[in-house]
Design a protein around this motif. Structure first.
Motif, PDB file in Angstrom:
ATOM      1  N   LYS A  98     -40.873  13.096 -86.449  1.00 19.50           N
ATOM      2  CA  LYS A  98     -41.770  11.999 -86.807  1.00 19.50           C
ATOM      3  C   LYS A  98     -40.949  10.815 -87.295  1.00 19.50           C
ATOM      4  O   LYS A  98     -39.749  10.937 -87.573  1.00 19.50           O
ATOM      5  CB  LYS A  98     -42.752  12.439 -87.903  1.00 19.50           C
ATOM      6  N   GLU A 108     -43.876   7.369 -95.946  1.00 19.27           N
ATOM      7  CA  GLU A 108     -43.545   7.185 -94.538  1.00 19.27           C
ATOM      8  C   GLU A 108     -44.712   6.606 -93.740  1.00 19.27           C
ATOM      9  O   GLU A 108     -44.515   6.085 -92.631  1.00 19.27           O
ATOM     10  CB  GLU A 108     -43.119   8.515 -93.914  1.00 19.27           C
ATOM     11  N   TYR A 109     -45.930   6.689 -94.289  1.00 19.79           N
ATOM     12  CA  TYR A 109     -47.076   6.125 -93.585  1.00 19.79           C
ATOM     13  C   TYR A 109     -46.895   4.632 -93.342  1.00 19.79           C
ATOM     14  O   TYR A 109     -47.396   4.097 -92.348  1.00 19.79           O
ATOM     15  CB  TYR A 109     -48.371   6.369 -94.361  1.00 19.79           C
ATOM     16  N   GLN A 154     -45.320   4.220 -90.056  1.00 20.95           N
ATOM     17  CA  GLN A 154     -46.328   4.411 -89.015  1.00 20.95           C
ATOM     18  C   GLN A 154     -47.219   3.176 -88.909  1.00 20.95           C
ATOM     19  O   GLN A 154     -47.586   2.753 -87.803  1.00 20.95           O
ATOM     20  CB  GLN A 154     -47.173   5.637 -89.336  1.00 20.95           C
ATOM     21  N   GLN A 199     -47.876   0.788 -85.575  1.00 24.51           N
ATOM     22  CA  GLN A 199     -49.164   1.114 -84.951  1.00 24.51           C
ATOM     23  C   GLN A 199     -49.361   0.539 -83.553  1.00 24.51           C
ATOM     24  O   GLN A 199     -49.899   1.226 -82.673  1.00 24.51           O
ATOM     25  CB  GLN A 199     -50.317   0.664 -85.851  1.00 24.51           C
ATOM     26  N   LEU A 242     -46.343   2.833 -81.233  1.00 23.51           N
ATOM     27  CA  LEU A 242     -45.784   4.176 -81.396  1.00 23.51           C
ATOM     28  C   LEU A 242     -46.423   5.207 -80.465  1.00 23.51           C
ATOM     29  O   LEU A 242     -45.821   6.245 -80.175  1.00 23.51           O
ATOM     30  CB  LEU A 242     -45.921   4.633 -82.854  1.00 23.51           C
ATOM     31  N   ASN A 243     -47.613   4.940 -79.959  1.00 21.81           N
ATOM     32  CA  ASN A 243     -48.280   5.870 -79.060  1.00 21.81           C
ATOM     33  C   ASN A 243     -48.311   5.382 -77.614  1.00 21.81           C
ATOM     34  O   ASN A 243     -49.133   5.827 -76.806  1.00 21.81           O
ATOM     35  CB  ASN A 243     -49.717   6.129 -79.543  1.00 21.81           C
TER      36      ASN A 243
END
Length: 496
Positions: A66, A228-229, A232, A236, A239-240
């Motif tokens: 992650k 760590e959020y 992310q 946003q 990352l996906n």
């Protein structure tokens, strides 16, 4: 007519170069992306965010499962604890217009990250359990008075640099004058930089500007999603999308002018990724260890810059009990034999971290630094358990609570880090930071260590990533078109 023919010929060359991409420049024959980012910590993901906003393609290679890097949350004894970065340093609670807003505080607000103010409500005990908080508080205030005299000794670093310890000595601070003074010395310095002031550059120490720029308060992250959020949250938008490759360990980097390739092991398979530029976000510990090889070898000026930094271990040891037997103070500390020789006796600083977490689990956090941190990190956990219980019994006497679990992170031995965060070694200068951040051909360097003003901080990492991406975007090479200005000038000369 000849001019028209020349213009047409040059136009054809330009079209051909556009079509062939980087091949005409002798760079990657078939790059996977424009920018290859090595590491998905805060600096790598913030660089990616800036590139994404600038419509520049990238791939992020991350060894872990992650994102987050040294921002790492773990479930322990029914709670989420931060084994890495934990604080947002530098927040203004006074609305004073002289302060800027810490960019990580802005991210925290946008992401609704849960925090609590660290008011350093100290409770300090002697080794036999006596409450000596008043003596320790006076000693800390005295240390602060001596510290204010140090800026007059500031220098440009380099050959004229001295250690912080030498500077403190020169203004009259004597940490051995009392046990309270020893505690103040340790609390003010080691608990912050994870190493002794004897090792740290006065120049580097004086240039750190977090509290001067952003405000004096610190906030502890207590969000179940983990610190760590925020990484992310920054990532946003992408990352996906397939740009992030997790469980992908970089083993070597090959670079030239216009090409950066990384040999990796991804999900157990050997692969190679190439980009026209690359961003290295490895820790100073990794760079100093040669865990990743570079071809050609990095130039000596870059190696010299890397070796001008310390990368100490700030070890957070968590111990959970079946019940709480200590006070609910925001933080408390031990004094006595612990600080008489902190390199040997590890457990000087303790925080009842569970009191600040949801549901108030019975968890204590011990902060261990210096040589003692490496000893504790490498010894058998049963030895650490005995030492922790002995430290607690010296204050609370015999207690009936039993140990449920102990957590000791692996920052020292983990080949992805080899330590916690950067500190300035004696002899450092502004040129050192510039050299560390400077690209070598198409290979850029980013991370908290490159931040002259915010060394060792999350906001330093965030801003460094943004700055590195800006440098790439503004370099004129992001589309492989570094030849365009020369072509335009030639066309103009022919036409006019």
């Amino acid at each position: 007519q000849k001019a028209n023919m020349a213009v047409a010929a040059l136009f054809a060359i330009v079209v051909a170069l556009f079509a062939s991409g980087s091949q005409a420049q002798g760079t990657c024959s078939s790059p996977d992306t424009q920018v290859l980012i090595l590491g998905a910590g805060m600096s790598g993901v913030s660089a990616a965010r800036k590139l994404n906003d600038s419509s520049v393609s990238f791939i992020i290679l991350e060894a872990r499962e992650k994102v987050g890097g040294r921002m790492r949350a773990i479930r322990f004894a029914g709670a989420t604890v931060e084994v890495g970065a934990n604080w947002i340093h530098g927040v203004d609670d006074t609305m004073n217009p002289k302060y800027k807003t810490n960019p990580v505080w802005t991210l925290k607000t946008q992401a609704s990250l849960q925090t609590t103010k660290d008011d350093e409500n100290l409770k300090v005990y002697s080794e036999v359990g006596s409450n000596v908080t008043s003596e320790a508080t006076v000693a800390i205030e005295k240390y602060d008075e001596y510290k204010k005299r140090i800026p007059a000794l500031s220098n440009a670093g380099g050959a004229n640099d001295i250690s912080v310890r030498a500077a403190l000595n020169s203004v009259g601070w004597d940490p051995k004058s009392s046990q309270a003074a020893l505690f103040a010395d340790y609390f003010a310095f080691d608990s912050d930089l994870a190493t002794r002031p004897d090792n740290v550059s006065l120049y580097g120490w004086n240039t750190e500007s977090t509290f001067e720029d952003f405000g004096a308060s610190n906030y502890l992250v207590v969000d179940p999603r983990g610190y760590e959020y925020l990484v992310q949250f920054v990532g946003q938008p992408f990352l996906n999308t397939g740009a992030l490759h997790l469980n992908t360990t970089v083993t070597s980097v090959t670079y030239s002018d216009g090409c950066v390739c990384a040999a990796v092991v991804e999900q157990g398979q050997a692969k190679t990724y190439c980009g026209k530029q690359g961003v290295v976000t490895f820790s100073i510990g990794v760079l100093q260890s040669n865990a990743v090889t570079f071809s050609p070898p990095l130039p000596q000026w870059k190696i010299d810059a890397i070796n001008k930094f310390l990368f100490p271990l700030y070890l957070k040891v968590f111990i959970a009990f079946n019940e709480t037997f200590w006070g609910a103070d925001a933080s408390f500390n031990f004094i006595g034999r612990e600080v008489m020789n902190p390199e040997i006796y590890a457990y000087t600083l303790a925080v009842p971290i569970g009191e600040l977490l949801p549901n108030k689990p019975s968890i204590l956090l011990f902060i261990v630094t210096g040589n003692a941190a490496y000893r504790v990190a490498s010894q058998n956990v049963s030895v650490t358990r005995q030492e922790l219980l002995a430290a607690l019994r010296s204050v609370y006497g015999n207690f009936s609570a039993t140990v449920v679990d102990i957590l000791i992170p692996d920052w020292a031995s983990n080949s992805l880090y080899y330590g916690s965060y950067s500190a300035p070694r004696v002899g450092i200068s502004a040129n050192t930071f510039a050299n560390l951040a400077s690209p070598v051909q198409s290979l850029y360097f980013s991370g908290e260590a490159t931040s002259l003003d915010y060394l060792g901080s999350v906001h330093g990492a965030y801003l460094s990533g943004m700055d590195t991406a800006d440098s790439i975007v503004n370099s004129g090479h992001v589309l492989g078109l570094s030849f365009v200005p020369a072509v335009v000038m030639l066309l103009a000369a022919i036409v006019f």
